[in-house]
Design a protein around this motif. Structure first.
Motif, PDB file in Angstrom:
ATOM      1  N   ASP A  26      31.722  45.724  46.996  1.00 19.72           N
ATOM      2  CA  ASP A  26      32.155  46.931  48.305  1.00 19.72           C
ATOM      3  C   ASP A  26      32.423  48.404  47.423  1.00 19.72           C
ATOM      4  O   ASP A  26      32.347  49.547  47.814  1.00 19.72           O
ATOM      5  CB  ASP A  26      33.245  46.938  48.879  1.00 19.72           C
ATOM      6  CG  ASP A  26      33.774  47.118  49.790  1.00 19.72           C
ATOM      7  OD1 ASP A  26      33.053  48.302  50.509  1.00 19.72           O
ATOM      8  OD2 ASP A  26      34.951  46.732  49.916  1.00 19.72           O
ATOM      9  N   ASP A  81      38.732  51.030  46.965  1.00 18.47           N
ATOM     10  CA  ASP A  81      38.463  49.380  46.583  1.00 18.47           C
ATOM     11  C   ASP A  81      39.781  48.611  45.800  1.00 18.47           C
ATOM     12  O   ASP A  81      38.980  47.597  45.357  1.00 18.47           O
ATOM     13  CB  ASP A  81      37.334  48.995  46.595  1.00 18.47           C
ATOM     14  CG  ASP A  81      37.008  47.483  47.223  1.00 18.47           C
ATOM     15  OD1 ASP A  81      37.500  47.242  47.929  1.00 18.47           O
ATOM     16  OD2 ASP A  81      36.085  47.286  46.435  1.00 18.47           O
ATOM     17  N   HIS A 104      41.610  49.360  51.199  1.00 20.60           N
ATOM     18  CA  HIS A 104      41.902  47.996  51.958  1.00 20.60           C
ATOM     19  C   HIS A 104      42.213  46.810  51.683  1.00 20.60           C
ATOM     20  O   HIS A 104      41.952  46.044  52.317  1.00 20.60           O
ATOM     21  CB  HIS A 104      40.467  48.104  52.670  1.00 20.60           C
ATOM     22  CG  HIS A 104      39.440  46.912  51.979  1.00 20.60           C
ATOM     23  ND1 HIS A 104      39.065  45.469  52.497  1.00 20.60           N
ATOM     24  CD2 HIS A 104      39.262  46.884  50.544  1.00 20.60           C
ATOM     25  CE1 HIS A 104      38.266  44.840  51.590  1.00 20.60           C
ATOM     26  NE2 HIS A 104      38.042  45.673  50.174  1.00 20.60           N
ATOM     27  N   HIS A 105      42.797  46.472  50.531  1.00 21.54           N
ATOM     28  CA  HIS A 105      43.681  45.758  50.466  1.00 21.54           C
ATOM     29  C   HIS A 105      45.303  45.198  50.940  1.00 21.54           C
ATOM     30  O   HIS A 105      45.925  46.488  50.601  1.00 21.54           O
ATOM     31  CB  HIS A 105      43.717  45.067  48.616  1.00 21.54           C
ATOM     32  CG  HIS A 105      42.156  44.690  48.290  1.00 21.54           C
ATOM     33  ND1 HIS A 105      41.421  46.428  47.527  1.00 21.54           N
ATOM     34  CD2 HIS A 105      41.415  43.692  47.979  1.00 21.54           C
ATOM     35  CE1 HIS A 105      40.429  45.883  47.735  1.00 21.54           C
ATOM     36  NE2 HIS A 105      40.483  44.067  47.674  1.00 21.54           N
ATOM     37  N   CYS A 124      35.921  48.076  52.171  1.00 19.33           N
ATOM     38  CA  CYS A 124      36.102  49.959  51.455  1.00 19.33           C
ATOM     39  C   CYS A 124      35.519  51.013  52.349  1.00 19.33           C
ATOM     40  O   CYS A 124      35.983  51.397  53.230  1.00 19.33           O
ATOM     41  CB  CYS A 124      36.976  50.307  50.652  1.00 19.33           C
ATOM     42  SG  CYS A 124      37.881  51.474  50.102  1.00 19.33           S
ATOM     43  N   ASP A 154      31.375  42.484  51.126  1.00 20.49           N
ATOM     44  CA  ASP A 154      32.344  42.223  51.621  1.00 20.49           C
ATOM     45  C   ASP A 154      32.635  41.465  52.911  1.00 20.49           C
ATOM     46  O   ASP A 154      33.882  41.119  52.695  1.00 20.49           O
ATOM     47  CB  ASP A 154      33.564  43.569  51.511  1.00 20.49           C
ATOM     48  CG  ASP A 154      34.535  43.270  49.880  1.00 20.49           C
ATOM     49  OD1 ASP A 154      34.024  43.042  49.377  1.00 20.49           O
ATOM     50  OD2 ASP A 154      35.142  43.907  50.172  1.00 20.49           O
TER      51      ASP A 154
END
Ligand SMILES: [Mn+2]
Length: 318
Positions: A26, A81, A104-105, A124, A154
């Motif tokens: 990703d 990411d 996106h975490h 991401c 991912d």
């Protein structure tokens, strides 16, 4: 916010894209997807993808650029990411004029002048694909190939929770460019013979705690014997994902200065353990770091009691 990002890309002639350490599909996909997209739409700009070596299985996407310090002077940096600062590969992301974070975490550090984060996105690359689509600029095949690879890896080939119409829509936008997705799967499915031998060793030697947490400790000795790198050993965490009645599994990998941990689960939230042991990540896939066997045992004890609690709470947990 996505138009602010586009304006910044238009404003700068030099754009340097950073990723996290120990890159996965990703982050490589996000980085090169962005690079190829900008190069295609703004050919006059210089775009670099920096970081240590791209793992061999992802090298079909692209290889890292070497960037001299002075190039940062008038550059826009974009970090993809990566949720926390100390996971960013190459600290020079700070040396640019302006910094954008796309991630996106959850468990995020604040960094960057613009932070574009969607914790709900399973990759991401999905965020980036949908952003390109909203900008109404064409996505070239090289970018699409990179981004599709990131979504595929991912989401565990579209199998993980959180995959729905948004992800399929993003994937559809990418396949509409005419990329050969079967080429991507072929590349991703290749395995090294040493890893396969270690995988068979894992099935024989993995251990199980009282309540059923499956785990494997890849010691220095084992990795040397099988001639695999730490990353290759750690990647085998996915081999333990389908054992019935064992919804929680862990790998420990020896590094010179510590032992790195990967925690995975099918059904229960485990990231509290990652956080307790200097790590974090996603609810059901996260990392941690321990410094000795004693701490490893303590982590396993915590993991075991978490699974015990979950078994009591969730009926028919498999
Ligand atoms: Mn990711």
């Amino acid at each position: 916010m996505i138009y602010e990002i586009l304006n910044k890309i238009k404003e700068f002639d030099t754009i340097i894209i950073h990723r996290h350490k120990r890159p996965d599909g990703d982050c490589i996909g996000s980085q090169f997807g962005l690079k190829y997209f900008i190069e295609d739409n703004f050919p006059e700009k210089k775009v670099y993808a920096v970081g240590d070596q791209v793992p061999e299985y992802l090298s079909f996407i692209g290889l890292s650029d070497v960037v001299e310090d002075h190039i940062y002077d008038n550059a826009l940096t974009i970090v993809v990411d990566t949720s926390v600062k100390d996971r960013i590969c190459d600290d020079r992301y700070l040396n640019g004029k302006y910094c954008i974070k796309i991630d996106h975490h959850d468990d995020s550090d604040e960094f960057g002048d613009i932070q574009y984060v969607n914790e709900k996105a399973p990759a991401c690359c999905e965020i980036i694909t949908l952003m390109f689509n909203k900008w109404r600029l064409p996505i070239c095949q090289k970018a699409a190939l990179a981004l599709f690879t990131g979504i595929v890896t991912d989401t565990g080939r579209f199998q993980f929770r959180g995959v729905g119409s948004t992800t399929f829509n993003a994937a559809g936008i990418l396949t509409d460019t005419g990329i050969d997705t079967s080429y991507i799967y072929t590349k991703l499915n290749l395995k090294d013979i040493n890893s396969i031998r270690l995988e068979s060793y894992l099935y024989k030697h993995m251990k199980i705690t009282k309540n059923g947490v499956v785990y494997m400790h890849f010691t220095k000795r084992i990795m040397k014997k099988f001639k695999v790198t730490q990353d290759e050993a750690a990647a085998l965490v996915s081999c333990m994902s389908s054992f019935r009645h064992h919804p929680f599994w862990i790998t420990f990998v020896d590094y010179p200065e510590n032992i790195r941990v990967r925690l995975r689960s099918r059904t229960i939230e485990i990231n509290e353990i990652g956080r307790k042991y200097r790590g974090g990540g996603h609810l059901m896939a996260c990392g941690a770091t321990v410094y000795n066997k004693k701490e490893m045992k303590a982590l396993l004890k915590d993991a075991d009691s978490l699974l015990e609690r979950a078994k009591n709470e969730i009926e028919g947990l498999e």
